[in-house]
Each structure stands twice: as structure tokens, then as C-alpha cells.
Design an enzyme around this catalytic site. Structure first.
Site, short mmCIF file in Angstrom:
data_model
loop_
_atom_site.label_atom_id
_atom_site.label_comp_id
_atom_site.label_asym_id
_atom_site.label_seq_id
_atom_site.Cartn_x
_atom_site.Cartn_y
_atom_site.Cartn_z
N ASP A 194 30.00 138.97 71.55
CA ASP A 194 31.33 138.80 70.94
C ASP A 194 32.43 139.08 71.96
O ASP A 194 32.47 140.16 72.57
CB ASP A 194 31.50 139.76 69.76
CG ASP A 194 30.53 139.45 68.62
OD1 ASP A 194 30.41 138.28 68.25
OD2 ASP A 194 29.88 140.39 68.13
N ASP A 214 33.55 142.27 77.85
CA ASP A 214 34.99 142.43 77.64
C ASP A 214 35.37 143.78 77.07
O ASP A 214 36.54 144.02 76.77
CB ASP A 214 35.50 141.33 76.69
CG ASP A 214 35.00 141.54 75.28
OD1 ASP A 214 33.79 141.77 75.10
OD2 ASP A 214 35.81 141.48 74.33
N ASP A 268 27.47 140.29 77.40
CA ASP A 268 27.84 140.70 76.06
C ASP A 268 27.99 139.42 75.24
O ASP A 268 28.07 138.32 75.78
CB ASP A 268 29.15 141.49 76.13
CG ASP A 268 29.71 141.84 74.77
OD1 ASP A 268 28.94 142.32 73.92
OD2 ASP A 268 30.91 141.60 74.55
#
Length: 220
Positions: A9, A169, A7
Site C-alpha cells: 500500500d 513509503d 511494500d
């Protein structure tokens, strides 16, 4: 071939400061107060349109009549020149990517951020060439948590779900991985909350933990 899919961001890039500033600028144009950074943190992960919608919803009833599509377009105008003004790679990111590459992993990015912005960020930080593919939120008909986004990115990188790992996250990362039959590592250093890790194959406190965990989950 083994493929590590990241991922963006909250996983590779700490983009919260720039996103917070742009939310404040957007709301300011409508005469609305800016939310604190911790509030914006909880809005990240589902793409720009959802971020803008959440920011407007958070602003209260005075924002109810604002056109979400127009506001999203304006946000992108504000954000485009500021994508790396304050954003930074998380400490240890470059070293982690280099270590994975040295261990014959291929790398990819799967993000709900528009692909052009994602590529610009990676290019600015000097790591774009490390990635065999960058699958953005507008690269495929679906986006995370839909498995199609992750599978499309894996195929673009020349990999297979069975030989891939998703690192992220957000619950979207873990859910997409589970649906795609891909192992996953939850990034504890990012913006997500602990409950997002419940369906992950493993979890990492720091990005520098990724190579060892990835090698345990998918031995060469």
C-alpha cells in the site's frame, strides 16, 4: 542474488480509495461520520487493526465503547470484496518490475496487510508471479517495523539481508530495513511524509527511478 523487497500500500498499489470507502462504510454502520481521504491516508501503514483503531479514535468519544476486535473483523468483511474496486498499481509499476527482473533481481513483497488480501491484489493486477515471496502482516510472529518481518520475507524469497533492498513509503519500512541491516529506498510517491526518509539509504520520486537507484546501492 539481489532481492528487491517492496511494500504494498502506497508503494506498489494506490489502495487509498478502497480503504477510504471501507472506513466510511464501517463507521456508517455505527452511525459515525466518514473521515476525508487525506485523514485516512495518515492512518495507513500499520495493518488493518491499527487502521480501524485510528478510524474509531478519530470519530471521537461516541466511538469509545465500540469493540475494536469486532470492528476489525467487520472491516475485513467489507474490504475483502472491494480490495481492487478502485485501487490501481501506481503508474510505471509493471514496467519497473519487468526491468528489475530483466536485470536478474528477485522480487518480494513485505506488507502489514494480511497475506491473503495482498496476494489477491497482486494476482488481480497480474503481477503475483513476479514475486518470489509475499510476507504479510500475519505471515510471521512480528510485523514491520520489527526486523523479523522483513528478514522472514527475505529468507522466504531465498535471499540474504546483505544482498537485499527494502522499498517503501512508511517509516515502518525504513526502520525495519535499518534494524535488519538492509539498504532502503524511500518511496516519495506514496502516502508517507518526508521525515520518514531520514534513515533511508536513498529516496525515489517515482517508482520508475527504482531500478537505477537499486543498481547503485547494490551493484551486480
Amino acid at each position: 542474488m539481489r532481492l528487491a523487497v517492496f511494500d504494498l500500500d502506497g508503494t506498489l498499489v494506490d489502495s487509498l480509495p478502497d480503504l477510504t470507502d471501507c472506513v466510511a462504510l464501517l463507521l456508517g454502520e455505527y452511525g459515525l461520520p466518514a473521515p476525508p481521504q487525506d485523514t485516512v491516508r495518515r492512518m495507513i501503514g500499520d495493518g488493518v487493526a491499527v487502521l480501524v483503531e485510528r478510524a474509531l479514535d478519530n470519530a471521537g468519544p461516541q466511538a469509545a465503547t465500540i469493540n475494536r476486535k469486532s470492528a476489525t473483523a467487520r472491516f475485513m468483511e467489507l474490504y475483502a470484496p472491494r480490495v481492487t474496486e478502485k485501487s490501481r498499481l501506481f503508474p510505471g509499476t509493471k514496467e519497473t518490475l519487468e526491468k528489475l527482473l530483466s536485470q536478474n533481481w528477485k522480487l518480494a513483497v513485505c506488507t502489514n496487510k494480511p497475506v491473503a488480501a495482498a496476494r489477491d491484489i497482486l494476482r488481480t493486477f497480474g503481477v503475483l508471479d513476479d514475486f518470489a515471496a509475499v510476507g504479510g502482516g500475519d505471515s510471521f510472529p512480528t510485523r514491520k517495523p520489527d526486523a523479523g518481518h522483513l528478514i522472514g520475507t527475505i529468507r522466504q524469497a531465498g535471499g540474504t539481508p546483505a544482498r537485499s533492498i527494502m522499498i517503501g513509503d512508511h517509516s515502518n519500512d525504513i526502520l525495519a530495513a535499518r534494524s535488519a541491516g538492509v539498504r532502503s529506498i524511500f518511496a516519495e510517491w506514496g502516502y508517507g511524509v518526508a521525515v520518514y526518509a531520514k534513515d533511508a539509504s536513498s529516496k525515489a520520486r517515482r517508482i520508475t527511478d527504482i531500478p537505477s537507484l537499486a543498481n547503485m546501492l547494490l551493484p551486480s
